[in-house]
Design a protein around this motif. Structure first.
Motif, short mmCIF file in Angstrom:
data_model
loop_
_atom_site.label_atom_id
_atom_site.label_comp_id
_atom_site.label_asym_id
_atom_site.label_seq_id
_atom_site.Cartn_x
_atom_site.Cartn_y
_atom_site.Cartn_z
N TRP A 181 -2.66 89.70 9.37
CA TRP A 181 -3.36 88.42 9.10
C TRP A 181 -4.79 88.66 8.67
CZ3 TRP A 181 0.77 85.92 8.80
CH2 TRP A 181 1.75 85.91 9.78
N LEU B 164 4.99 86.02 1.40
CA LEU B 164 5.67 85.32 2.48
C LEU B 164 6.11 86.35 3.51
CD1 LEU B 164 7.81 82.58 0.92
CD2 LEU B 164 5.83 82.42 2.39
N PRO B 165 6.43 85.88 4.64
CA PRO B 165 6.98 86.80 5.63
C PRO B 165 8.17 87.52 5.03
CG PRO B 165 6.93 84.57 6.46
CD PRO B 165 6.32 84.54 5.13
N LYS C 82 9.81 76.45 2.82
CA LYS C 82 9.56 77.61 1.97
C LYS C 82 9.22 77.16 0.55
CE LYS C 82 11.43 81.96 0.64
NZ LYS C 82 12.05 83.18 1.07
N PRO D 133 2.21 88.35 16.16
CA PRO D 133 2.10 89.67 15.53
C PRO D 133 2.31 89.58 14.02
CG PRO D 133 3.47 89.80 17.47
CD PRO D 133 3.16 88.36 17.27
N GLY D 134 1.47 90.25 13.32
CA GLY D 134 1.59 90.24 11.87
C GLY D 134 0.36 90.82 11.23
N SER E 169 10.56 88.89 6.27
CA SER E 169 11.89 88.74 6.86
C SER E 169 12.65 87.59 6.21
CB SER E 169 11.77 88.48 8.35
OG SER E 169 11.02 87.31 8.53
N LEU E 170 11.95 86.77 5.50
CA LEU E 170 12.65 85.65 4.88
C LEU E 170 13.26 86.01 3.56
CD1 LEU E 170 10.12 82.88 5.66
CD2 LEU E 170 12.33 83.25 6.67
N LEU E 171 12.89 87.13 3.08
CA LEU E 171 13.38 87.47 1.75
C LEU E 171 14.88 87.68 1.80
CD1 LEU E 171 10.63 89.87 0.66
CD2 LEU E 171 11.03 87.54 -0.05
N CYS E 172 15.47 87.20 0.78
CA CYS E 172 16.91 87.38 0.74
C CYS E 172 17.21 88.58 -0.12
CB CYS E 172 17.57 86.18 0.13
SG CYS E 172 16.89 84.70 0.79
N GLU F 161 18.85 88.83 9.91
CA GLU F 161 20.12 88.23 9.55
C GLU F 161 20.90 89.12 8.59
OE1 GLU F 161 18.61 84.64 7.74
OE2 GLU F 161 16.70 85.65 7.91
N TYR G 284 25.12 83.45 1.74
CA TYR G 284 23.76 83.60 2.22
C TYR G 284 22.79 82.82 1.34
CZ TYR G 284 19.67 86.01 3.94
OH TYR G 284 18.48 86.33 4.49
N MET G 285 23.00 82.95 0.09
CA MET G 285 22.13 82.24 -0.82
C MET G 285 22.98 81.38 -1.74
SD MET G 285 19.43 83.75 -3.53
CE MET G 285 18.36 84.53 -2.37
N TYR H 214 4.35 88.38 8.56
CA TYR H 214 4.74 88.52 9.95
C TYR H 214 5.14 89.95 10.22
CZ TYR H 214 4.93 83.49 10.82
OH TYR H 214 4.62 82.19 11.01
N PHE H 215 5.03 90.34 11.45
CA PHE H 215 5.47 91.67 11.82
C PHE H 215 6.33 91.55 13.07
CE2 PHE H 215 4.96 95.58 14.31
CZ PHE H 215 5.38 96.51 13.38
N GLU I 294 13.53 95.04 11.46
CA GLU I 294 12.75 93.82 11.31
C GLU I 294 11.33 94.13 10.78
OE1 GLU I 294 14.00 90.80 11.92
OE2 GLU I 294 12.13 89.93 11.25
#
Lengths: 934, 457
Positions: free
Chosen positions: B232, A49-50, B131, B229-230, A52-55, A19, B88-89, A11-12, A386
């Motif tokens: 792809w 994966l996107p 996920k 947007p991304g 942004s989901l990475l922690c 977060e 967070y995790m 994703y972009f 982001e």
């Protein structure tokens, strides 16, 4: 260079970072991207994966936001990192400082028990138990969405807020806030050493094995060394290093190899310099140019494209292109950060694939600037936001151009993750990995992998000495992918467990030394035949250079991507060691290893070691972890301790020896440590001080006296054995003042005035005569028994005499006698000295002092100057000794104890020379002793 | 003990024992009362040991001691017992991540172990259910289990869990997209089967129907994700392939131009490349090709398509385009990645030669050269490079020598070295080169701005 035909999906999004992350120590694991798909999956490659989901991961104590913003948010959110939390900690940790006086005033009025208060007490005391319980419950419920304060707590807090605290709460909060801002800024980003101060210049042609290692050293890390190093299984230094003294601490050493010549840029706070190192080995480096900056420089990079070009950044936000030929060209001057406001003055600049385009970084991101039109042309390259899937509080700590691996790739490290960026696709990282390092990586080194092989990126942290090896592939034909799991390399401090056991203070010293923050990192690939290895050099702030070897191993068949992997196995070994004195008190270097399989001893080390500089090297190619035994007994908190090979142990010992030698020399040079000592060398010749050829009686006796004194824990008194250079002050001799007044005063002084008075009146004349007679008789008897065997009886008589004296008050002596058990009694020496022949005649305990047998005077041979010389007695003393001994021998061997009054005053001078004879032979000298007490 | 302490605590304690409120501590309590004897101490200790355990796991993993890590992980699982963290995790996510990693590398792990582990992890946290599903599917794909992966993705797609489903919207879209990708994969297989049949004269309606249904399923999902947007690339390519097969060129064109030119999307060179390739496949006029490549040139001057672009422009009759061609090739050669690209150098050499011979538009070269004359000599034409180029790649050296001779004159180091070496080796090609450069030596003066009008011929 081709661009990958298809990138991994992601994703972009644009905008500020998503977060707020928190502590996520495992964020780097479990992502799929490092496993590539089998060919069967065709184009459906495992996508990333996107992002942004990475922690992100970070150290628990680290702050996940910019200090200011964190503080701001923390006041509202009450997060752990906020000042309110810190205030809470302060109250808990320093209750005395926080509530001291009021606590003392009030503690009687607060009751914390569970019992009910009795009626009388209730007037002055309140029961706090339930309040405390409620506070605890609040704590426990923290994080619960339905968090609410109970009225009681609120009531109490309203009531006390104004007066309970020792320091007014607002003031305290302000102070804590300010302090936190400062502390966090320095804790989060200690940027002065960014980039690292260790550089490697490879040999011009790949066949040669001699490269040049450039590193700082010296007392203030202000010496620049160019050391030739022969790369091999075990690297060796060759020759002594070229050395330059600079007038500032070297913060960074950057190098690039161009057209067969090396260019080395050196940054200290206010100066930057550039050196040229000719390609052929052995040629001396030449300094080219130096610039001075008004504001500390924060970055210096050397162009990999054009000789003599460098990029310089200062903390005022200026970026310069520095060409040795044409001078400085300012590309940008902007004290503000690029993408959002951040207070950090740190700036960085790197070259890009286009020699005229520079990347320019601050904490918020990277831009590319065209040097041909710096005002107009710039391109956003990396943004903390982001776009790259950053998290709140993330900041750039180290950008690096990966030109050697791929001309358009850059590495951007933040405190949470590393990103590989491609210039052709700005803003979107082509690879991202949460590195999970405890300290942000300040040094990085890339080792290009060549076609079909993975590129290796080494990341190094300063404070924690962490060292991480990351491998990735792709960039031109295929999309970037991590190859294999990341690997931790040994840190310098890990060496400690392999060093021989040390005395505690030395252990501490070693710990300090080896635990010094890392200051630089360099890696050298090396291939000999089939065997490939990677040498990793580490520099510590103490000036030590350690290295470890990673041996290459083909990938396991299991690995689906068929990538080759480099397996690290090795231990860090000291490579070069700067003199200890150079950085006293500076932290030690890094370099330890947990697994060592083989260690090689460097044979030609001795050549390198000199007074100025210790250099030692140890190579330790390590075995791969994959080969470890399948049956590990059970998980132990500590990895299996590897045992260094004997050769390595020798190497370590050698290094230690050098270290301690330097350390011991340190006080002499600096005069800082240890009390001042005065050398005796000038006063006595060695012959004087050395023991005489044969141990004389004198020595034996003295030694025994010492021993005895020690055993009895008594004082060591003046030796009565040898010549005493310090004569006693002449005692006042009452007999010299025969007038009545003096006698009376003397008696009064001694405390027996009444006795004197009686005597004066003639009252006890008869008694006195009797006593006198008795004593004469005893003396006569004693003279008769002058044999050794009589010593025992004589001691008995002594005892009886003492007892007699003690009850009979001072009969004749004006001074009180020694108490019988006095351990200081000198005569014991003799009993001891003679003990051998006395066969039990002496009591080692010495609890009962004995009168020693008179000793025969020292034999005449003592007097001959020849014997004196042979004993090493200096000429000037010989005469003295001879005089002295003459007195002894001439005098009666056993002088009669004369009542003090009978001695002529003229003799006083001689008598007061402490003569063993006179002292030992009777009680007479003892009578004088009490005077000495005054 | 744990449970006992748990009961004693009035409320489930947050994992973060240190997340304190502004603590109101009473003055001068004896130390043991600062933290009254609740389960607080215990929680702290538990937290500490959890952290220590995690450190050991990390340590082992970073050293590839998967066995050791696995053993520690079994201990760490105990931390789930009190997973009330607001962090967070949380521990459950860590266990998932660490466990996945270990199972991927542990020598004794099997696919079966992995699957059962992941199933457990799915039940462990709804917050990242999708996920986990996605990662699981990746793993299956990596191991060649395409069907299982497909099943998995379909299952995940139909997962509904109230708010959680919407919260994980991004993952859901990705899952759908990847399922679409697998649909495309089976579609292309069936297509190949059908093509095979066609050749042999068979006809199989069922396969054909299946293929069409695959197409529909794939198209729906792929279409959806590429509007967000991304990056792809894969999805766009597949989708365009589907559309092209069914002849929907307008839609394909629309998709590609949207992907390339929508400003919300990142500046992805591949988007332009795909568009260009699409146009080229469909025989679009040169003009539109050039305009696509021009935009690509503006964003990535170092793209490998620039050679094609340059060739295309050189062939053009229009002066402006030829001029652009020269610009393009000069710009490409600015980049370090092109330094040793023979094709690019020969393009430049050819064009420069043309210009010289025609003796027109020398000012083009002059203009291009002006901004480069201060650094190209060191960057491209140093003696060191001449030596190396000559050793490694003679034809590269030849092309570069030609350019150097023209731009820098016959006295430049590069040209001198190469021509000298070439004469030594009796290379005919070099002799003509030398002759050419000597003949046109005045050009150098004009290009470098040293000339006056008298030199002009």
């Amino acid at each position: 260079m081709a661009f990958p035909a298809a990138l991994f999906p992601s994703y972009f999004g644009a905008g500020p970072p998503g977060e707020a992350g928190g502590v996520a120590p495992a964020a780097g694991w479990g992502e799929p991207r490092r496993r590539s798909c089998p060919a069967a999956a065709g184009r459906a490659r495992a996508g990333s994966l996107p992002t942004s989901l990475l922690c992100p991961s970070c150290v628990p104590t680290r702050v996940a936001g910019s200090p200011r913003s964190c503080l701001r948010t923390s006041f509202t959110a009450g997060s752990f990192t906020g000042s309110s939390g810190q205030l809470g900690h302060f109250f808990v940790d320093h209750p005395e400082d926080a509530f001291g006086s009021l606590g003392q005033l009030l503690h009687k009025n607060f009751y914390l028990g569970n019992a009910k208060l009795r009626r009388q007490a209730r007037d002055t005391t309140i029961r706090m138990t339930s309040l405390v319980e409620e506070i605890n419950r609040l704590e426990a419920r923290h994080g619960c969405p339905q968090q609410h304060f109970t009225s009681r707590v609120r009531w109490f807090s309203h009531l006390c807020r104004d007066w309970l605290f020792e320091v007014p709460l607002d003031l305290l909060a302000d102070c804590v806030h300010d302090e936190l801002v400062l502390q966090w800024a320095s804790l989060l980003f200690d940027d002065s050493s960014t980039g690292g101060a260790l550089a490697w210049l490879p040999p011009e042609d790949a066949g040669a094995h001699t490269g040049c290692l450039v590193y700082p050293g010296g007392q203030a890390m202000n010496q620049l060394y160019f050391q030739d190093v022969v790369v091999g299984e075990v690297p060796r230094t060759r020759g002594s290093p070229a050395q330059f003294e600079l007038n500032g601490r070297i913060r960074q050493v950057a190098a690039a190899q161009l057209d067969g010549e090396g260019f080395v840029g050196v940054r200290s706070d206010y100066h930057c310099g550039v050196w040229k190192v000719p390609g052929r080995t052995g040629a001396a480096p030449t300094p080219l140019q130096v610039i001075r900056t008004n504001v500390p420089a924060s970055c210096l990079t050397v162009s990999p494209h054009l000789p003599g070009e460098l990029a310089v950044c200062t903390q005022s936000g200026a970026v310069y292109l520095w060409s040795v030929e044409t001078g400085l060209q300012q590309l940008r001057q902007d004290p503000q950060t690029m993408f959002f406001r951040d207070h950090s003055p740190w700036r960085w600049s790197e070259f890009t694939a286009h020699p005229r385009v520079l990347s320019c970084a601050d904490r918020t991101g990277l831009q590319c600037l065209d040097a041909r039109a710096p005002g107009r042309c710039h391109l956003d390259f990396f943004k903390v936001g982001e776009e790259a899937g950053c998290q709140q509080g993330e900041r750039v700590v180290l950008p690096m151009y990966l030109g050697r691996a791929h001309p358009s790739q850059h590495l951007v490290a933040t405190q949470f993750a590393v990103y590989v960026m491609d210039e052709r696709l700005p803003l979107v990282p082509v690879l991202k990995w949460a590195h999970m390092m405890k300290d942000p990586p300040l040094f990085a080194h890339v080792v290009p992998g060549g076609p079909g092989r993975s590129h290796k990126v080494l990341l190094g942290a300063s404070r924690t000495q962490e060292l991480l090896l990351l491998q990735y592939t792709g960039g031109s034909e295929s999309a970037c992918q991590l190859a294999g799991p990341p690997q931790k390399l040994h840190s310098i401090s890990g060496c400690l467990q392999h060093l021989p056991a040390q005395l505690p203070h030395r252990h501490w010293l070693l710990q300090q030394r080896l635990g010094a923050p890392a200051a630089g990192l360099a890696a050298v690939p090396h291939a000999r035949g089939q065997r490939e290895s990677l040498l990793v050099f580490q520099l510590s702030e103490a000036g030590d250079v350690f290295y470890q070897t990673l041996t290459h191993e083909a990938a396991q068949p299991r690995a689906p991507d068929g990538e080759d992997k480099d397996e690290a196995a090795s231990s860090a070994s000291p490579m070069l060691e700067a003199p200890f004195g150079s950085t006293p008190g500076s932290p030690p270097g890094s370099g330890g290893e947990e697994e060592e399989e083989e260690i090689f001893y460097l044979s030609n080390l001795e050549v390198i070691v000199n007074e100025e500089e210790e250099e030692e090297e140890e190579g330790t190619p390590a075995a791969s972890e994959e080969t470890q035994h399948p049956e590990e007994p059970c998980a132990s908190p500590h990895p299996l301790p590897a045992v260094p090979s004997p050769a390595a142990a020798v190497r370590y010992r050698r290094w230690l020896k050098a270290l301690f030698r330097d350390w011991q020399e340190l006080p002499r040079h600096t005069g800082v440590r240890g009390p001042p000592t005065i050398s005796q060398k000038r006063l006595f010749t060695r012959k004087d001080l050395g023991p005489p050829a044969g141990t004389s009686d004198l020595h034996v006796r003295a030694r025994q006296q010492l021993r005895r004194a020690m055993r009895e824990q008594g004082r060591i008194r003046r030796w009565d054995l040898g010549p005493d250079p310090q004569p006693l002050p002449q005692p006042v001799e009452p007999a010299a003042w025969p007038d009545a007044l003096s006698a009376r005063l003397t008696a009064a002084w001694a405390g027996d005035l009444s006795h004197w008075w009686e005597e004066r009146l003639g009252l006890n004349m008869a008694q006195r005569q009797r006593a006198l007679r008795e004593r004469r008789r005893r003396q006569k008897r004693a003279r008769g028994h002058r044999s050794l065997s009589a010593s025992f009886t004589s001691s008995v008589t002594y005892q009886s005499e003492l007892s007699e004296l003690s009850d009979g008050a001072p009969a004749a002596a004006p001074a009180p006698p020694l108490s019988p058990g006095h351990p200081e009694a000198l005569p014991q020496v003799f009993t001891e000295a003679w003990g051998g022949s006395l066969a039990g005649g002496s009591a080692p305990g010495g609890s009962t002092p004995r009168r020693p047998p008179p000793s025969p005077p020292p034999a005449e041979p003592l007097l001959s100057s020849q014997t004196l010389r042979s004993r090493g007695i200096p000429k000037e003393r010989r005469k003295m000794l001879r005089d002295y001994l003459a007195v002894c021998t001439e005098g009666p061997p056993e002088p009669l104890p004369e009542p003090p009054g009978s001695q002529p005053p003229s003799q006083g001078g001689q008598l007061c020379i402490p003569s063993s004879q006179s002292q030992l032979s009777g009680s007479q000298p003892r009578r004088k002793r009490p005077r000495m007490g005054f | 003990m744990d449970s006992l302490m748990e009961r004693a605590a009035p409320c489930p304690a947050a994992q973060a024992g240190s997340v304190l409120l502004p603590a109101l501590h009473l003055p001068l309590l004896p130390p043991h009362l600062y933290r009254p004897a609740t389960s607080h101490e215990h929680k702290l200790n538990f937290r500490k040991s959890k952290e220590a355990c995690l450190t050991y796991i990390q340590d082992a993993m970073l050293q590839k001691q998967w066995k050791r890590a696995a053993e520690f992980l079994t201990f760490y699982i105990e931390s789930l017992e009190k997973d009330f963290s607001t962090e967070y995790m949380g521990p459950s996510e860590m266990i998932w991540r660490i466990g996945t990693e270990i199972l991927c590398h542990h020598s004794y792990s099997s696919m079966k172990d992995f699957n059962s582990f992941i199933e457990q992890m799915k039940t462990l946290g709804v917050k990242r259910y999708l996920k986990v599903c996605l990662e699981h599917a990746f793993h299956l794909l990596c191991n060649g289990q395409t069907d299982e992966a497909y099943q998995n993705l379909s299952l995940a797609e139909s997962w509904r869990f109230g708010e959680q489903t919407t919260a994980q919207d991004k993952e859901l879209k990705l899952i759908q997209a990847y399922r679409g990708l697998l649909d495309y994969y089976s579609w292309s297989k069936q297509k190949n089967v059908l093509l095979e049949y066609d050749k042999e004269g068979f006809e199989d309606l069922s396969v054909e129907q299946e293929m069409h249904s695959s197409f529909r399923k794939a198209a729906v999902n792929l279409k959806e994700i590429i509007q967000i947007p991304g990056v792809w690339d894969v999805f766009v390519k597949c989708y365009v392939d589907l559309l092209e097969f069914y002849g929907d060129h307008d839609e394909a064109r629309q998709v590609l131009s949207e992907y390339a030119y929508n400003s919300k999307f990142p500046a992805n060179p591949n988007a332009h490349v795909y568009f260009y390739q699409f146009l080229k496949r469909h025989g679009e006029p040169k003009k539109s090709l050039i305009s696509v490549l021009k935009i690509l040139h503006d964003i990535v001057p170092s793209h490998e398509l620039m050679i094609d672009f340059n060739t295309m422009l050189q062939k053009s009759k229009k002066r402006k385009k030829r001029r652009l061609g020269l610009e393009v090739i000069f710009a490409a050669l600015d980049y370090a990645g092109w330094k040793e690209n023979v094709k690019a150098w020969s393009c430049l050499a050819r064009q420069v030669k043309q210009i010289i011979i025609s003796e027109k538009h020398l000012d083009w070269i002059k203009q291009e050269w002006n901004s480069r004359k201060d650094w190209w000599p060191a960057f491209h034409f140093s003696r060191y490079l001449a030596k190396r180029n000559w050793q490694e790649n003679e034809s590269l050296a030849y092309e570069k020598a030609l350019v150097a001779g023209i731009l820098l004159g016959k006295d430049c180091k590069y040209f001198k070295y190469v021509s000298h070496q070439g004469c030594k080796d009796q290379k005919k090609r070099l002799r003509t080169l030398k002759k050419f450069v000597n003949k046109h030596s005045p050009v150098y003066l004009r290009i470098s701005g040293l000339s006056d009008s008298s030199v002009q011929t």
